[in-house]
Design a protein around this motif. Structure first.
Motif, PDB file in Angstrom:
ATOM      1  N   GLN A   1       0.825  -1.203   0.000  1.00 10.30           N
ATOM      2  CA  GLN A   1       0.000   0.000   0.000  1.00 10.30           C
ATOM      3  C   GLN A   1       0.864   1.260   0.000  1.00 10.30           C
ATOM      4  N   GLU A   2       1.857   1.284   0.889  1.00 11.08           N
ATOM      5  CA  GLU A   2       2.711   2.466   1.032  1.00 11.08           C
ATOM      6  C   GLU A   2       3.507   2.728  -0.249  1.00 11.08           C
ATOM      7  N   TYR A   3       3.977   1.664  -0.864  1.00 13.59           N
ATOM      8  CA  TYR A   3       4.734   1.782  -2.112  1.00 13.59           C
ATOM      9  C   TYR A   3       3.888   2.471  -3.191  1.00 13.59           C
ATOM     10  N   LEU A   4       2.622   2.063  -3.345  1.00 14.88           N
ATOM     11  CA  LEU A   4       1.747   2.682  -4.338  1.00 14.88           C
ATOM     12  C   LEU A   4       1.360   4.104  -3.921  1.00 14.88           C
ATOM     13  N   LYS A   5       1.168   4.327  -2.641  1.00 10.96           N
ATOM     14  CA  LYS A   5       0.784   5.664  -2.155  1.00 10.96           C
ATOM     15  C   LYS A   5       1.875   6.695  -2.436  1.00 10.96           C
ATOM     16  N   LEU A   6       3.142   6.292  -2.343  1.00  6.10           N
ATOM     17  CA  LEU A   6       4.269   7.205  -2.572  1.00  6.10           C
ATOM     18  C   LEU A   6       4.588   7.396  -4.051  1.00  6.10           C
ATOM     19  N   GLY A   7       3.830   6.733  -4.921  1.00  6.70           N
ATOM     20  CA  GLY A   7       4.011   6.926  -6.356  1.00  6.70           C
ATOM     21  C   GLY A   7       4.700   5.792  -7.076  1.00  6.70           C
ATOM     22  N   GLY A   8       4.922   4.667  -6.392  1.00  3.64           N
ATOM     23  CA  GLY A   8       5.532   3.520  -7.040  1.00  3.64           C
ATOM     24  C   GLY A   8       4.583   2.829  -8.006  1.00  3.64           C
ATOM     25  N   HIS A   9       5.152   2.038  -8.910  1.00  7.69           N
ATOM     26  CA  HIS A   9       4.361   1.311  -9.899  1.00  7.69           C
ATOM     27  C   HIS A   9       4.666  -0.175  -9.838  1.00  7.69           C
ATOM     28  N   GLY A  10       3.617  -0.992  -9.879  1.00  9.09           N
ATOM     29  CA  GLY A  10       3.771  -2.408 -10.116  1.00  9.09           C
ATOM     30  C   GLY A  10       3.595  -2.669 -11.602  1.00  9.09           C
ATOM     31  N   PHE A  11       3.470  -3.936 -11.996  1.00  5.17           N
ATOM     32  CA  PHE A  11       3.272  -4.186 -13.427  1.00  5.17           C
ATOM     33  C   PHE A  11       1.806  -4.074 -13.828  1.00  5.17           C
ATOM     34  N   ILE A  12       0.916  -3.834 -12.827  1.00  2.40           N
ATOM     35  CA  ILE A  12      -0.499  -3.622 -13.144  1.00  2.40           C
ATOM     36  C   ILE A  12      -1.025  -2.327 -12.537  1.00  2.40           C
ATOM     37  N   LEU A  13      -0.599  -1.992 -11.307  1.00  2.00           N
ATOM     38  CA  LEU A  13      -1.170  -0.871 -10.571  1.00  2.00           C
ATOM     39  C   LEU A  13      -0.202   0.293 -10.466  1.00  2.00           C
ATOM     40  N   GLY A  14      -0.762   1.476 -10.177  1.00  3.81           N
ATOM     41  CA  GLY A  14       0.023   2.681  -9.946  1.00  3.81           C
ATOM     42  C   GLY A  14      -0.710   3.921 -10.393  1.00  3.81           C
ATOM     43  N   ASP A  15      -1.575   4.486  -9.504  1.00  8.21           N
ATOM     44  CA  ASP A  15      -2.318   5.703  -9.810  1.00  8.21           C
ATOM     45  C   ASP A  15      -1.510   6.970  -9.554  1.00  8.21           C
ATOM     46  N   GLY A  16      -0.311   6.838  -8.950  1.00  8.77           N
ATOM     47  CA  GLY A  16       0.471   8.004  -8.545  1.00  8.77           C
ATOM     48  C   GLY A  16       0.188   8.426  -7.121  1.00  8.77           C
ATOM     49  N   ASN A  17      -0.869   7.894  -6.543  1.00  6.54           N
ATOM     50  CA  ASN A  17      -1.242   8.139  -5.147  1.00  6.54           C
ATOM     51  C   ASN A  17      -2.196   7.012  -4.774  1.00  6.54           C
ATOM     52  N   LEU A  18      -2.530   6.912  -3.493  1.00  6.50           N
ATOM     53  CA  LEU A  18      -3.434   5.841  -3.079  1.00  6.50           C
ATOM     54  C   LEU A  18      -4.152   6.218  -1.805  1.00  6.50           C
ATOM     55  N   SER A  19      -5.479   6.198  -1.877  1.00  4.65           N
ATOM     56  CA  SER A  19      -6.335   6.250  -0.692  1.00  4.65           C
ATOM     57  C   SER A  19      -6.897   4.851  -0.541  1.00  4.65           C
TER      58      SER A  19
END
Length: 480
Positions: free
Chosen positions: A411-429
């Motif tokens: 969760q924290e990785y995606l919230k800080l702007g990280g990308h997986g090979f499917i997900l990554g909105d640039g932020n995360l709630s």
């Protein structure tokens, strides 16, 4: 073998024309007995469900299928988007997959059967948003790298060896993965070659087949099972299986991709491998009022993947201390890292027409999602109902609900702007990704089927700031 949009369009039109002729005939023929041929007089359950009949006695086997899925979604709420977001403006896409199944019984002896299986496949079209932005994506047929194109490729090639431990034989359904019609009740089976692990593991007769059942990735498979596969879903491996009257046990060793969602496989087993074990029980839990056993199946799955993977925590720390400009887990991968998890899969027949099923999945979630999708926890329940009551026993209605989750570091990785090979909105709630899917699968004639499907996705990509999303689907399926 080649597939083209023109050919598939022609087959779809032929299917529609055939179903219309069949429907018109049904409206003209009264319910009273008529001078129909013996074949026409067969009950619907006995009618062929392939376009061409298949021999149960020949050493050779040939079959094929075509699956075309049209999906569309209207615009939905989205205050922001990233490079891996599910597109919010509304769109439509068509996917196509065609397969040619070939087989030969090298040794035609039920106790020591040897089969050779060879499948060619072509996957074309694209998924909504290029199959990005939703962990439980809406179309299992979509190849996650559309740049691979629709050129036919070798999907499966394998040897299957049966070693019987008894002379007592039981009936088996001849099909694309098994050519024998009789098998020993107690036996070992060994399969080696190119395969897809869901051909053997985590099978569920209600929620496994995207061609005749549900379409969502995390309904047809356990989303938390990051099974070894290239981006098309295939790998090379060895399956060892023991089957007894009421239980089975399996061990599978398979190759992992060299990078997350990659097309190339790592052949160095000391460095990378996917190891899977599954125990299956078929002890009946319920009986009908007449004492007939109702089918019950429980499967317990465990897996451990060794691969060149990274830890979400390492990527987060490198970003927070200023080493990386953005969190990038691919910059912190190491050889022989281990990702492991478990799954529970159950199905229960309640009546002749009604069945229910469920799955539970968990993985440790500290290492990056590598081969299947970005899910660390999943819970699923659903069922299907056959159309016997309205005189269409090969029709099915299905309904399933699945809720997916990811661990804190993910969760924290995606919230800080990280990308997986499917997900990554640039932020995360963050919020759980909840999916409700329902379908009606209609049998038109012989091997022609059509389906109408709707999926409701709340918190796509685990983001409460976006969605909900509704995806509508129409599927045309032909079994040859």
């Amino acid at each position: 073998m080649t597939f083209s949009w023109r050919l598939c369009g022609a087959m779809a039109l032929l299917a529609i024309a055939s179903s219309l002729r069949s429907t018109a005939s049904a409206q003209k023929i009264p319910d009273a007995p008529s001078a129909a041929s013996p074949a026409d007089a067969l009950p619907a359950e006995s009618a062929p469900v392939t376009v061409f009949p298949h021999s149960n006695t020949s050493r050779f086997f040939a079959a094929g299928q075509t699956n075309i899925i049209f999906q569309a979604d209207p615009a939905f709420h989205s205050p922001y988007q990233g490079v891996n977001s599910f597109i919010n403006r509304g769109e439509y896409k068509v996917s196509l997959i065609g397969t040619l199944y070939l087989g030969m019984q090298i040794r035609k002896n039920p106790r020591t059967e040897t089969d050779f299986l060879l499948d060619f496949e072509s996957a074309g079209g694209r998924g909504l948003s290029e199959a990005l932005g939703i962990a439980g994506f809406t179309n299992l047929d979509v190849v996650r790298n559309p740049n691979l194109g629709s050129k036919p490729y070798l999907a499966r090639v394998q040897l299957r060896q049966t070693i019987g431990l008894t002379n007592k034989m039981v009936e088996a359904d001849r099909g694309v993965f098994n050519l024998a019609t009789l098998v020993p009740e107690r036996r070992f089976e060994i399969r080696a070659g190119k395969m897809s692990l869901p051909d053997t593991l985590d099978i569920n007769s209600i929620g496994t087949d995207s061609h005749l059942q549900f379409m969502n990735w995390t309904v047809d498979n356990n989303g938390a099972w990051d099974y070894a596969a290239d981006t098309r879903g295939y790998t090379y491996g060895v399956v060892t299986e023991y089957d007894d009257k009421q239980w089975s046990a399996r061990y599978v060793l398979a190759l992992m991709p060299t990078v997350a969602n990659g097309i190339d496989l790592d052949w160095a087993l000391r460095r990378a491998s996917g190891q899977n074990v599954e125990f299956e029980s078929r002890l009946p839990f319920l009986r009908s009022k007449g004492g007939e056993e109702r089918r019950s199946v429980v499967r317990l799955l465990g897996y451990a993947n060794h691969a060149h993977m990274g830890l979400y925590r390492d990527a987060i720390n490198a970003y927070l201390n200023g080493t990386d400009a953005v969190p990038d887990i691919t910059a912190h991968e190491r050889d022989s890292e281990v990702k492991y998890g478990f799954g529970l899969n159950a199905e229960q027949e309640l009546s002749k027409d009604l069945r229910v099923f469920g799955r539970i999945g968990w993985n440790e979630g500290q290492h990056e999602s590598f081969a299947y999708t970005e899910v660390d926890q999943t819970f699923e329940t659903g069922g299907d109902f056959a159309g016997s009551r309205w005189h269409r026993p090969l029709d099915k209605i299905g309904l399933a609900f699945v809720t997916n989750a990811i661990k804190h570091d993910h969760q924290e990785y995606l919230k800080l702007g990280g990308h997986g090979f499917i997900l990554g909105d640039g932020n995360l709630s963050y919020g759980r990704e909840d999916i409700l899917e329902g379908y009606y699968n209609l049998h038109a004639w012989r091997g022609f089927f059509y389906a109408f499907d709707t999926q409701f996705i709340d918190h796509p990509g685990y983001n409460t700031a976006r969605g909900p999303v509704i995806v509508f689907s129409v599927r045309s399926h032909i079994d040859f």
